[in-house]
Design an enzyme around this catalytic site. Structure first.
Site, mmCIF file in Angstrom:
data_model
loop_
_atom_site.group_PDB
_atom_site.id
_atom_site.type_symbol
_atom_site.label_atom_id
_atom_site.label_comp_id
_atom_site.label_asym_id
_atom_site.label_seq_id
_atom_site.Cartn_x
_atom_site.Cartn_y
_atom_site.Cartn_z
ATOM 1 C CG HIS A 19 -1.712 -1.510 1.138
ATOM 2 N ND1 HIS A 19 -2.190 -1.748 2.319
ATOM 3 C CD2 HIS A 19 -2.055 -2.106 0.265
ATOM 4 C CE1 HIS A 19 -3.265 -2.644 2.201
ATOM 5 N NE2 HIS A 19 -2.843 -3.124 0.989
ATOM 6 C CG ASP A 119 -4.790 3.111 0.844
ATOM 7 O OD1 ASP A 119 -5.910 2.624 1.672
ATOM 8 O OD2 ASP A 119 -3.303 2.447 0.814
ATOM 9 C CD GLU A 373 7.565 -3.214 -8.779
ATOM 10 O OE1 GLU A 373 7.637 -2.966 -8.301
ATOM 11 O OE2 GLU A 373 7.715 -4.531 -8.532
HETATM 12 N N1 UDP Z 1 9.140 -6.315 -3.986
HETATM 13 C C1 UDP Z 1 10.895 -6.060 -3.599
HETATM 14 N N2 UDP Z 1 11.400 -7.033 -3.191
HETATM 15 C C2 UDP Z 1 11.159 -8.346 -2.905
HETATM 16 C C3 UDP Z 1 9.770 -8.477 -3.143
HETATM 17 C C4 UDP Z 1 9.129 -7.063 -3.350
HETATM 18 O O1 UDP Z 1 11.210 -4.596 -4.271
HETATM 19 O O2 UDP Z 1 12.155 -9.252 -2.635
HETATM 20 C C5 UDP Z 1 8.723 -4.758 -4.266
HETATM 21 C C6 UDP Z 1 8.297 -4.914 -5.055
HETATM 22 O O3 UDP Z 1 8.672 -4.542 -6.539
HETATM 23 C C7 UDP Z 1 6.875 -4.274 -5.205
HETATM 24 C C8 UDP Z 1 6.586 -4.910 -3.985
HETATM 25 O O4 UDP Z 1 7.335 -4.630 -3.521
HETATM 26 O O5 UDP Z 1 7.007 -2.907 -5.779
HETATM 27 C C9 UDP Z 1 5.129 -5.787 -3.953
HETATM 28 O O6 UDP Z 1 3.282 -4.919 -3.964
HETATM 29 P P1 UDP Z 1 3.495 -6.229 -4.621
HETATM 30 O O7 UDP Z 1 1.913 -4.856 -5.105
HETATM 31 O O8 UDP Z 1 3.064 -7.066 -5.751
HETATM 32 O O9 UDP Z 1 2.690 -7.481 -3.498
HETATM 33 P P2 UDP Z 1 1.708 -7.205 -2.134
HETATM 34 O O10 UDP Z 1 3.200 -7.239 -1.401
HETATM 35 O O11 UDP Z 1 1.361 -5.838 -2.295
HETATM 36 O O12 UDP Z 1 1.329 -8.554 -1.981
#
Ligand code: UDP
Length: 492
Positions: A19, A119, A373
């Site tokens: 978020h 949000d 991404e």
């Molecule tokens: N992320 C990262 N490295 C990791 C795991 C996650 O940089 O090892 C970042 C990823 O690039 C994204 C965010 O954490 O920007 C995860 O958001 P997403 O909406 O994909 O999933 P959530 O974590 O909210 O389930």
């Protein structure tokens, strides 16, 4: 209160990196492209959280010179939560307790904010925008199709148990397996919270969605023009995406970069389940052998397994980081794959890895940030949804956009075998069967890039948003002047 010369946006992020990260990207865009002054307010679940420990590798995410970041003082809501309360209810309870503290922050600001953005879990804060004469938007850090589903939820008959797909006027239907969990359980508080959120978003001045016009043209058009959908919801929808963290080459260095540089183009599979996704011990073992059997190069970001909870690390992204990863893996696995892949504990610089030319596929939980991404880097996806709206994201990528494949069984409902994992990897990375997916995702990458250019659709929507805020700013200034004159008259 002083009225500033440029719009000041107050952004409120609910707990969880998934978020906070999209709010930071929204802040980046508003400050760098549209001259806003931005303050991000962060709600945390951690009493000891401060700005310096907010994100893993803080400097990769935040640029403190661009905006102000304020962590609201911690409030303990745990006593209000019951053992059967699920994630939506927990977040809603937590957020509610922070309304007084955001009110007091807004009231004490030197510059009156013009815009409030919350949000999905912050919709109860929209009333504060009325108190402070601000424009109010809800930011959906997901896709327009998910928004359309959410809008329909209050109109479903609570008494009728769902047995089939969900039909959304003018949009792709949501298959039974992909419908969001709260819809199935009207007795649970999550259902009531979801319905309330859906009603609340109708009270905003507009919605910002992290998608772009050309990615979901049919759904966006229906949200604006479909008569039945408009009867349920009639606010403007601004597709402002893809807002993703920009790639910073300096975040990817050392041995990992050297290894990636030595691999052929599009030959490495990246595996990660976001900031919160977790697998069971058995599934971790199957995944390990699936990777090994595929004989494709890989980078796997590994978290400690957690049984029966795909969102096990959601609010504890770095918990378990001190433990040795070998204990979750088959005996001898790390030695066996030493020439094939890299296992990275807990967290990796994802956007930089995905943007590296050696990356050719992504096993992803399909969190919306990760999905965007991947699209922005032109990387095809093996979708492995675990929680929240990820089943919908996976379906969208597979059936509508054509850039992903999915296992036969939903990973939340059964074990994905090593054989199936191996086959999916080979299909997406090298097989001729995967050619069309690989071609299509590159097309989507180009289209995403174009949306963000000065001539692009996203820029147009941001300009509209900025215009709305300037109109509000002028009305705020006028009101302030009138009040000042009234004040002088009274004194005289
Ligand atoms: N992320 C990262 N490295 C990791 C795991 C996650 O940089 O090892 C970042 C990823 O690039 C994204 C965010 O954490 O920007 C995860 O958001 P997403 O909406 O994909 O999933 P959530 O974590 O909210 O389930």
């Amino acid at each position: 209160m002083v009225i500033p010369t440029k719009p000041h946006a107050a952004l409120l992020a609910s707990p969880g990196l998934g978020h906070l990260i999209p709010m930071i990207q929204l802040a980046n865009r508003l400050t760098t492209h549209h001259s806003f002054h931005v303050t991000i307010f962060v709600v945390s679940m951690d009493p000891n959280l401060n700005i310096s420990t907010l994100l893993p590798n803080q400097s990769n995410y935040t640029n403190s010179t661009l905006y102000d970041l304020i962590v609201l003082p911690y409030v303990d809501s745990s006593t209000q939560m019951g053992p059967t309360d699920k994630i939506m209810t927990r977040l809603a309870i937590m957020m509610r307790d922070y309304i007084p503290s955001l009110r007091s922050e807004l009231g004490s600001m030197e510059h009156n904010p013009t815009l409030l953005v919350v949000d999905l879990f912050g919709t109860e804060f929209l009333n504060l925008a009325n108190e402070f004469n601000m424009v109010k938007y809800v930011y959906i850090p997901s896709n327009a199709w998910f928004l359309a589903e959410t809008i329909c939820v209050p109109h479903l008959d609570k008494q009728v148990k769902h047995v089939g797909p969900l039909y959304i006027p003018g949009c792709k239907r949501v298959e039974y397996d992909d419908i969001l969990d709260p819809v199935f359980d009207p007795e649970n508080r999550d259902y009531d919270e979801y319905v309330r959120i859906a009603i609340d978003i109708g009270t905003a001045d507009g919605l910002l969605v992290n998608t772009w016009e050309e990615l979901e043209p049919k759904t966006l058009s229906s949200l604006r023009n479909n008569k039945k959908l408009r009867e349920m919801f009639n606010k403007p929808v601004y597709p402002v995406g893809p807002l993703v963290r920009p790639v910073r080459p300096e975040c990817l260095g050392g041995e990992l970069l050297m290894w990636l540089n030595n691999q052929p183009k599009e030959s490495v599979l990246y595996v990660s389940f976001g900031s919160g996704g977790t697998l069971s011990s058995k599934q971790t073992i199957e995944l390990a052998w699936g990777l090994e059997k595929s004989k494709q190069k890989f980078i796997w970001v590994l978290r400690p397994p957690i049984e029966h909870d795909g969102a096990g690390a959601l609010f504890h992204a770095m918990e378990g980081q001190d433990q040795a990863i070998s204990q979750y893996l088959p005996d001898g696995f790390l030695t066996q794959i030493s020439n094939l892949g890299k296992v990275i504990p807990m967290w990796a610089p994802q956007t930089e890895i995905l943007a590296h030319p050696s990356i050719g596929g992504f096993i992803s939980h399909c969190g919306w940030n990760s999905t965007l991404e991947s699209l922005s880097s032109g990387v095809p996806i093996i979708a492995w949804p675990l929680y929240a709206e990820q089943n919908m994201n996976a379906a969208l990528m597979d059936e509508e956009i054509g850039v992903a494949i999915r296992p036969k069984v939903l990973p939340t409902k059964g074990l994905v075998s090593r054989e199936e994992i191996k086959n999916m990897i080979i299909k997406i990375m090298v097989d001729v069967e995967g050619f069309e997916i690989r071609r299509r995702v590159k097309e989507v990458k180009k289209c995403a890039k174009k949306a963000l250019t000065i001539e692009g659709s996203t820029c147009k929507w941001f300009a509209q948003l900025a215009k709305n805020c300037e109109i509000k700013l002028r009305s705020q200034s006028q009101k302030a002047e009138e009040m000042a004159v009234g004040h002088i008259n009274i004194i005289n």
